[in-house]
Design a protein around this motif. Structure first.
Motif: not given
Length: 586
Positions: A454-465, A446-452, A513-519
Motif C-alpha cells: 500500500t502507498p506510504p503515509q504522509i508525515r503529520s504537520f508539526s507546528q513546532d517542527e 519516491q524510492r519507498s513506493m512499492s507496487p506490491w 499517482c506515484l504508486h500507480l506509476e510504480a505499478i
C-alpha cells in the motif's frame, strides 16, 4: 488568479433577437435541457418593488429552476440597495448568499471536472451562490411611488464578477425595454455557450456581442506528477469585479499591511460603505488581497438586516465569526460596534488628487447614542479603520510612497492596481513558500513506493517542527517584524485549515499517482508466475478498480496506463477459460 473577460463585436450576430439555432437545439452532445446554461449560471432573476409586498421576484428563468423560499427571500432583499444609499439611475453590485441545507451541489449531481483544473480562487462554490445585480431606479410618473425600481440578477456558483457584470451591461438595458421575450432569448443563447474550461480562450456570444474569456489553469502536468501553478501577471487579468483595486483602497493605502494581515488571519471585519457598489467591490478586493491563497472564511459583499444569517452574525453572546461583511445601513453602526475591526469608507471616486488617508481609530469612538447623530456620522464623517489590532510586520514605507507618488503624478489606475496586486501577491507567496517547502519534506521518498505494498503515509504537520525551519528557510521578503508570531496566529485561522486540507488532499493524490506509476512500471508477468489463481484474480480486480477510479483523476502518462491494461489482459489470458470469461464480463 482571476478570470479575464473582454468584449468585442461579432460579425456573426445581429443586435436583434436571436433564438437558438436548429443545429444547437438538436445537438446530440446536449442531451439534458439547460445543461450548458447551468455550467455557467444557476438562473436569472427579475426583482421588482411591489407596493404591498415590498421587494418581490417577478420572474425566474429558466422556469423550472428550484429555488427555496429562503433563497428567494434572500435574493429579493439583496438585489435592492437600502434607502440610505440613494442610488438613482443604473447601479451594479454583487452579493453572496448561503444555499439552503440539502440542496445538491449541481443540477445534475455529477462531479464537476471544472474544479479539478481551476485555480482555488475561481472554483465553483458548493455551499454559496454569487449574485450579480443590475439595479435601475428612475423617475416614472406612471408608477404610484413615482419611481421605476427593478433589478436584473444573475445567480451563479462561479465567482466571475468581471464576466457577469459585463454580461449584465449588455443585456440589462435592453431587458428593461423588451422584457421577458428578450430574457428568454438571452438564456437560450447562453445555453449554447461552451463549458468553462481552464486554460482555454472561450468565445461567449450574446445578443450581437462576443465576450472573450480566458480562465487560467490550476496546474500544468509534467510526466506523472503535478507541478506548481504558474504565475499569472495580475495586470493582464480582471480581478473578480474590477481591475482598479487601487480605487477600493485609495483612502487606506498606508494601512495595506494591516488589511493584508487581517485577511490572512481570517479576522472578523465589517466594511461600512455609502452604497452596495462600494461595499461589494471593497469586500471582494479584500478577499483577493491574499491571492493565490484562498480566503476560507465567509464573506458577504453586501449584507442587509433581512439576511437569513443576520441573527447568527449579530449575536453578542459569542465572539464574532470569521466573516467579512459589507454593509450600507446606518443601523449596523450600533449592531457591530463591538466587532474588532471596522472599516468606514466614502465614495470610490478617483479625482486625480492625493486621496486623504484615513486614520486608525479606537473602537470606542464609533459608539453613538443618538439615532440622528449616528446616521449623520455614517453618511458624512467618521471615516477610518476602527481597530485595536497591532500588525506583526512593519509597513513597507517605500512601497507606500511609490503608490502615493503615482497618484500625485496621475499614473494610470490600471498601472497602480497592477503594482499593488504584484506587491500583495509577492508578500503572500513569500509567506506561503516556507510552508510549501515544509510540506514537501513530509512527503514519503519516491524510492519507498512499492507496487506490491500500500502507498506510504504522509508525515503529520508539526507546528513546532515547522518553526525550526524558519531559521534556514524563512520568508524571502525584507519586511521586518514578528514573522514567527504571524505564523502561529495563522495556524489558528480558517485560512490555514482550508489551505492545509487542500494541500494534504493534493499530496495524497500525488502519492497515489506515484504508486500507480510504480505499478505500471512493474513486471507483473514475472510476479504472476508463482502465484495461485486466487491471488492473480485478486490482483486483477484491484488493478482494475485502481484504473477506473484513478485514471481520470491522476496525471499519469497515457502510455503507462496502456501498458498496465495490456499487462492485465496478458495475465487474464494465462488463466483457465472459465475465469477468463468471468473476468471479461466484469
Amino acid at each position: 488568479m482571476t478570470e479575464d473577460a473582454t468584449i468585442h463585436k461579432s460579425k456573426r450576430f445581429s443586435n436583434g433577437f436571436l433564438g437558438p439555432s436548429k443545429t444547437a437545439a438538436t445537438n446530440a452532445e446536449v442531451p439534458v435541457p439547460w445543461s450548458r446554461f447551468s455550467a455557467w449560471l444557476e438562473c436569472v432573476c427579475v426583482v421588482t418593488f411591489d407596493l404591498e409586498l415590498g421587494q418581490a421576484i417577478e420572474l425566474v428563468y429558466p422556469h423550472d429552476v428550484k429555488l427555496t423560499e429562503k433563497e428567494k427571500t434572500s435574493i429579493c432583499y439583496l438585489s435592492f440597495p437600502d434607502s440610505y444609499s440613494g442610488c438613482l439611475g443604473d447601479t451594479q453590485f454583487s452579493f453572496r448568499l448561503r444555499q439552503s441545507v440539502g440542496r445538491s451541489s449541481s443540477w445534475f449531481g455529477h462531479e464537476d471536472a471544472y474544479n479539478r483544473d481551476a485555480p482555488v480562487t475561481l472554483q465553483k462554490e458548493h455551499a454559496h451562490f454569487h449574485g450579480y445585480v443590475y439595479f435601475r431606479q428612475v423617475k416614472d410618473a406612471s408608477v404610484k411611488r413615482g419611481y421605476f425600481q427593478k433589478s436584473l440578477v444573475v445567480v451563479s456558483r462561479l465567482p466571475f464578477g468581471n464576466l457577469f457584470h459585463s454580461l449584465l451591461q449588455v443585456i440589462a438595458p435592453e431587458y428593461f425595454e423588451k422584457h421577458e421575450p428578450w430574457l428568454e432569448t438571452v438564456c437560450n443563447e447562453i445555453d449554447q455557450w461552451p463549458a468553462p474550461v481552464p486554460g482555454q480562450t472561450l468565445n461567449l456570444p450574446v445578443m450581437g456581442v462576443v465576450m472573450q474569456v480566458q480562465i487560467p489553469p490550476k496546474v500544468e502536468t509534467s510526466g506523472g506528477s503535478p507541478v506548481k501553478q504558474p504565475q499569472t501577471e495580475p495586470s493582464l487579468t480582471a480581478v473578480l469585479i474590477d481591475l482598479h483595486v487601487i480605487r477600493c483602497f485609495q483612502s487606506v493605502l498606508i494601512h495595506m499591511q494591516m488589511l493584508w494581515e487581517l485577511m490572512l488571519l481570517g479576522e472578523p471585519v465589517v466594511v461600512m460603505a455609502p452604497s452596495p457598489t462600494v461595499s461589494s467591490e471593497t469586500v471582494l478586493a479584500l478577499v483577493s488581497a491574499i491571492a493565490p491563497l484562498r480566503y476560507c472564511g465567509d464573506y458577504r459583499p453586501y449584507f442587509t438586516i433581512h439576511d437569513s444569517e443576520f441573527k447568527e452574525y449579530t449575536t453578542r453572546t459569542q465572539a464574532p465569526p470569521n466573516v467579512i461583511l459589507g454593509v450600507t445601513n446606518p443601523f449596523f453602526i450600533k449592531t457591530f460596534h463591538c466587532w474588532p475591526h471596522i472599516i468606514r469608507l466614502g465614495d470610490l471616486k478617483m479625482s486625480g488628487d492625493l486621496p486623504k488617508q484615513v486614520k486608525v481609530k479606537k473602537l470606542a469612538k464609533l459608539k453613538t447614542l443618538d439615532t440622528k447623530t449616528y446616521i449623520y456620522n455614517f453618511l458624512l464623517c467618521n471615516k477610518g479603520i476602527y481597530t485595536a489590532y497591532k500588525t506583526f510586520l512593519h509597513k513597507d514605507k517605500s512601497f507606500i510612497k511609490r503608490l502615493l507618488k503615482g497618484i500625485q503624478k496621475k499614473r494610470p489606475s490600471e498601472v497602480q492596481s497592477a503594482i499593488l496586486r504584484r506587491h500583495l501577491l509577492e508578500q503572500t507567496e513569500s509567506f506561503i513558500l516556507p510552508l510549501e517547502r515544509y510540506l514537501e519534506s513530509l512527503m514519503p521518498p519516491q524510492r519507498s513506493m512499492s507496487p506490491w505494498k500500500t502507498p506510504p503515509q504522509i508525515r503529520s504537520f508539526s507546528q513546532d517542527e515547522f518553526m525550526k525551519t524558519l531559521e534556514q528557510a524563512g520568508p524571502q521578503l525584507t519586511l521586518k517584524g514578528d514573522w514567527t508570531g504571524l505564523y502561529r496566529r495563522f495556524f489558528r485561522s480558517p485560512n490555514f485549515d482550508g489551505w492545509y486540507r487542500l494541500r494534504h488532499r493534493e499530496m495524497t493524490q500525488k502519492v497515489e499517482c506515484l504508486h500507480l506509476e510504480a505499478i505500471c512500471a512493474a513486471d507483473l508477468l514475472t510476479w504472476n508466475k508463482d502465484k495461485s489463481e486466487v491471488e492473480i484474480v485478486d490482483l486483477i480486480l484491484k488493478l482494475r478498480e485502481k484504473l477506473v477510479t484513478r485514471k481520470h483523476q491522476l496525471p499519469v502518462k497515457e502510455e503507462l496506463l496502456e501498458k498496465l491494461e495490456q499487462s492485465i489482459q496478458t495475465i487474464i489470458s494465462s488463466l483457465p477459460e472459465d475465469l477468463q470469461t468471468l473476468l471479461h464480463r466484469q
